[in-house]
Design a protein around this motif. Structure first.
Motif, PDB file in Angstrom:
ATOM      1  N   VAL A  40       0.806  -1.197  -0.182  1.00 60.16           N
ATOM      2  CA  VAL A  40       0.134  -0.092   0.026  1.00 60.16           C
ATOM      3  C   VAL A  40       0.787   1.274   0.110  1.00 60.16           C
ATOM      4  CG1 VAL A  40      -1.872  -1.052   1.169  1.00 60.16           C
ATOM      5  CG2 VAL A  40      -0.135  -0.121   2.538  1.00 60.16           C
ATOM      6  N   ARG A  41       2.036   1.084  -0.500  1.00 62.03           N
ATOM      7  CA  ARG A  41       2.977   2.274  -0.392  1.00 62.03           C
ATOM      8  C   ARG A  41       2.501   3.278  -1.413  1.00 62.03           C
ATOM      9  NH1 ARG A  41       5.234  -0.465  -4.442  1.00 62.03           N
ATOM     10  NH2 ARG A  41       6.231   0.842  -6.116  1.00 62.03           N
ATOM     11  N   ALA A  42       2.986   4.576  -1.120  1.00 56.73           N
ATOM     12  CA  ALA A  42       2.421   5.729  -2.007  1.00 56.73           C
ATOM     13  C   ALA A  42       3.030   5.503  -3.122  1.00 56.73           C
ATOM     14  CB  ALA A  42       2.729   6.989  -1.231  1.00 56.73           C
ATOM     15  N   GLU A 116      -3.960  13.579  -3.036  1.00 53.41           N
ATOM     16  CA  GLU A 116      -3.881  12.281  -2.375  1.00 53.41           C
ATOM     17  C   GLU A 116      -4.907  11.324  -3.572  1.00 53.41           C
ATOM     18  OE1 GLU A 116      -6.282  11.885   1.227  1.00 53.41           O
ATOM     19  OE2 GLU A 116      -5.378  13.615   2.037  1.00 53.41           O
ATOM     20  N   THR A 119      -2.993   7.790  -5.376  1.00 54.46           N
ATOM     21  CA  THR A 119      -1.592   7.345  -4.757  1.00 54.46           C
ATOM     22  C   THR A 119      -1.669   6.121  -3.933  1.00 54.46           C
ATOM     23  OG1 THR A 119      -2.259   8.606  -2.576  1.00 54.46           O
ATOM     24  CG2 THR A 119      -0.999   9.768  -4.672  1.00 54.46           C
ATOM     25  N   ARG A 120      -2.844   5.429  -3.924  1.00 52.05           N
ATOM     26  CA  ARG A 120      -2.568   4.177  -3.275  1.00 52.05           C
ATOM     27  C   ARG A 120      -3.392   2.991  -4.059  1.00 52.05           C
ATOM     28  NH1 ARG A 120      -3.975   4.626   3.398  1.00 52.05           N
ATOM     29  NH2 ARG A 120      -4.430   2.611   2.597  1.00 52.05           N
ATOM     30  N   ASP A 122      -4.607   0.184  -3.071  1.00 48.58           N
ATOM     31  CA  ASP A 122      -5.830  -0.423  -2.446  1.00 48.58           C
ATOM     32  C   ASP A 122      -6.993   0.528  -2.615  1.00 48.58           C
ATOM     33  OD1 ASP A 122      -4.683   1.521  -0.849  1.00 48.58           O
ATOM     34  OD2 ASP A 122      -5.191   0.332   1.166  1.00 48.58           O
ATOM     35  N   LYS A 123      -6.904   1.688  -2.637  1.00 45.26           N
ATOM     36  CA  LYS A 123      -8.139   2.585  -2.758  1.00 45.26           C
ATOM     37  C   LYS A 123      -8.447   2.439  -3.989  1.00 45.26           C
ATOM     38  CE  LYS A 123      -7.900   5.580   1.170  1.00 45.26           C
ATOM     39  NZ  LYS A 123      -8.250   6.947   1.658  1.00 45.26           N
TER      40      LYS A 123
END
Lengths: 156, 172
Positions: A40-42, A116, A119-120, A122-123
Motif C-alpha cells: 500500500v505504499r504511496a 491524495e 496514490t494508493r 488499495d484505494k
C-alpha cells in the motif's frame, strides 16, 4: 555432579533456543510488515497509468494508447444506468463533488486539485471495482481506466 | 417544552450533575444525546459516502442485515474486504442500540425509519429542508449537524442551511 551440570546446560540450551526462536519470529513479523507496507505504499498517478497501459496491451493487442478526450466523454455520460462518474464526482473533477444519493460532499477527484488521489493502489482498486459496477454494471476495462485517468490528469 | 436554549442548557447541565450525584448512569444516556465513538476503519470506510452513522442508532440485527448486503447497499456497490467487513461489524454489534420490534419481525434498515429519528426530526423542523439540493436527503446529517463527521450531534454544532432558522430543538 556431572548430572546436575548436564541438567544445567540443558536448561541453558533451551533458553538459548527460545531466544533464537523469538528473534526469528520477530524478523518474520518485521518482514511481513515491510511487505504489507510495500503493498500500500504511496504511488503516483503515472504508476497507475503505466499499469493500466500494460493491462490494456494484454486485453487488446491493437491497443494504441490512452485518450483524454475519450476519457472526458466517458466520465460525463451515463452508460445504461442511472449514474455517471460526474453524478458524484462533479462535472468539473477539480471541484468538490456531492454523492448523488446521500448528499455528502466529496473531495475533488483530479490529482491537481487533490494530491491524495491515485496514490494508493488499495484505494484505487476498491473504488474502480465499486464505481464501475454502479455506473456500468461490470468491471471497467484497462482502456477505460487509462482514458479517464488521462483526462483527470489534464484537469487543472 | 418551549424554553429558550440557554435555559434548557442549564437545565441539562443541572440534570447531568444530579445524575452524577445519584448513580443512575443509564438515565444520562436515555435522552437524545449521542455519545461520540471512534473506530478508524469504521470512520474511514462507512464515512466515505455518508457520515459514519453512530452504531447506537440501530439495533444489532439491523447492522447485521446491512453489513451482509453491502454489494447492493441502498442502490450502490459498497463491498469491503473481508477483514474490514468483520472489524466494522464487530464494532457495530458491540455498540448497537436497543432492539426495536417491527411488524413482521424485520429489523429497520434505515435510521430515518426509527421512532427515535422521527421523534427528533419531525417537530419544529421547517418543511422542505430535506429537499434542498445542498441537503438532498435526511441521510445527509452533516448538512445541518456540522460536526457529524466527528460524532458530534450537539445543539452547539447544529446549523440549518442558509434561508432556514435554526429550530429550538426539543429535548423532552
Amino acid at each position: 555432579m556431572s548430572r546436575y551440570a548436564g541438567a544445567c546446560f540443558g536448561a541453558h540450551a533451551i533458553v538459548l533456543n527460545h531466544f533464537r526462536l523469538e528473534i526469528a519470529m520477530r524478523l518474520v513479523v518485521v518482514a511481513t510488515l515491510i511487505i504489507a507496507a510495500a503493498g500500500v505504499r504511496a504511488e503516483t498517478p503515472a504508476d497507475f497509468q503505466a499499469r493500466f497501459s500494460a493491462q490494456a496491451k494484454q486485453e487488446n493487442p491493437a491497443f494504441t494508447g490512452f485518450s483524454a478526450d475519450q476519457g472526458q466523454r466517458w466520465y460525463a455520460r451515463t452508460q445504461g444506468r442511472e449514474w455517471s462518474c460526474a453524478s458524484c464526482h462533479a462535472r468539473n473533477p477539480a471541484a468538490t463533488g456531492q454523492h448523488a444519493a446521500t448528499g455528502k460532499l466529496l473531495a475533488p477527484l483530479a490529482p491537481a486539485a487533490n494530491p491524495e488521489r491515485f496514490t494508493r493502489s488499495d484505494k484505487v482498486e476498491k473504488w474502480f471495482k465499486r464505481n464501475c459496477n454502479d455506473v456500468l454494471g461490470r468491471p471497467c476495462t484497462a482502456q477505460e481506466k487509462g482514458d479517464v485517468l488521462a483526462y483527470l490528469l489534464t484537469v487543472r | 417544552m418551549n424554553l429558550p436554549c440557554s435555559i434548557r442548557r442549564w437545565m441539562a447541565a443541572a440534570a447531568g450533575l444530579g445524575a452524577l450525584l445519584v448513580p443512575v448512569a443509564g438515565a444520562v444516556y436515555a435522552d437524545s444525546s449521542i455519545r461520540p465513538l471512534d473506530h478508524p476503519v469504521w470512520r474511514q470506510e462507512c464515512g466515505a459516502c455518508h457520515v459514519a452513522y453512530p452504531p447506537q442508532l440501530l439495533p444489532a440485527p439491523s447492522w447485521q442485515a446491512i453489513m451482509s448486503g453491502l454489494d447492493r447497499h441502498f442502490g450502490a456497490d459498497a463491498r469491503l474486504d473481508s477483514q474490514a467487513q468483520a472489524d466494522i461489524l464487530r464494532f457495530l454489534e458491540l455498540n448497537a442500540g436497543r432492539d426495536e420490534t417491527r411488524a413482521g419481525g424485520k429489523p429497520p434498515l434505515r435510521i430515518t425509519e426509527t421512532r427515535w429519528f422521527i421523534h427528533e426530526h419531525t417537530e419544529e423542523l421547517p418543511a422542505g429542508v430535506w429537499k434542498r439540493p445542498d441537503v438532498k436527503s435526511p441521510a445527509n446529517c452533516a448538512a445541518c449537524h456540522t460536526a457529524a463527521d466527528r460524532g458530534d450531534y450537539s445543539e452547539r454544532t447544529l446549523h440549518l442551511p442558509k434561508g432556514f432558522s435554526t429550530p429550538s430543538h426539543s429535548k423532552d
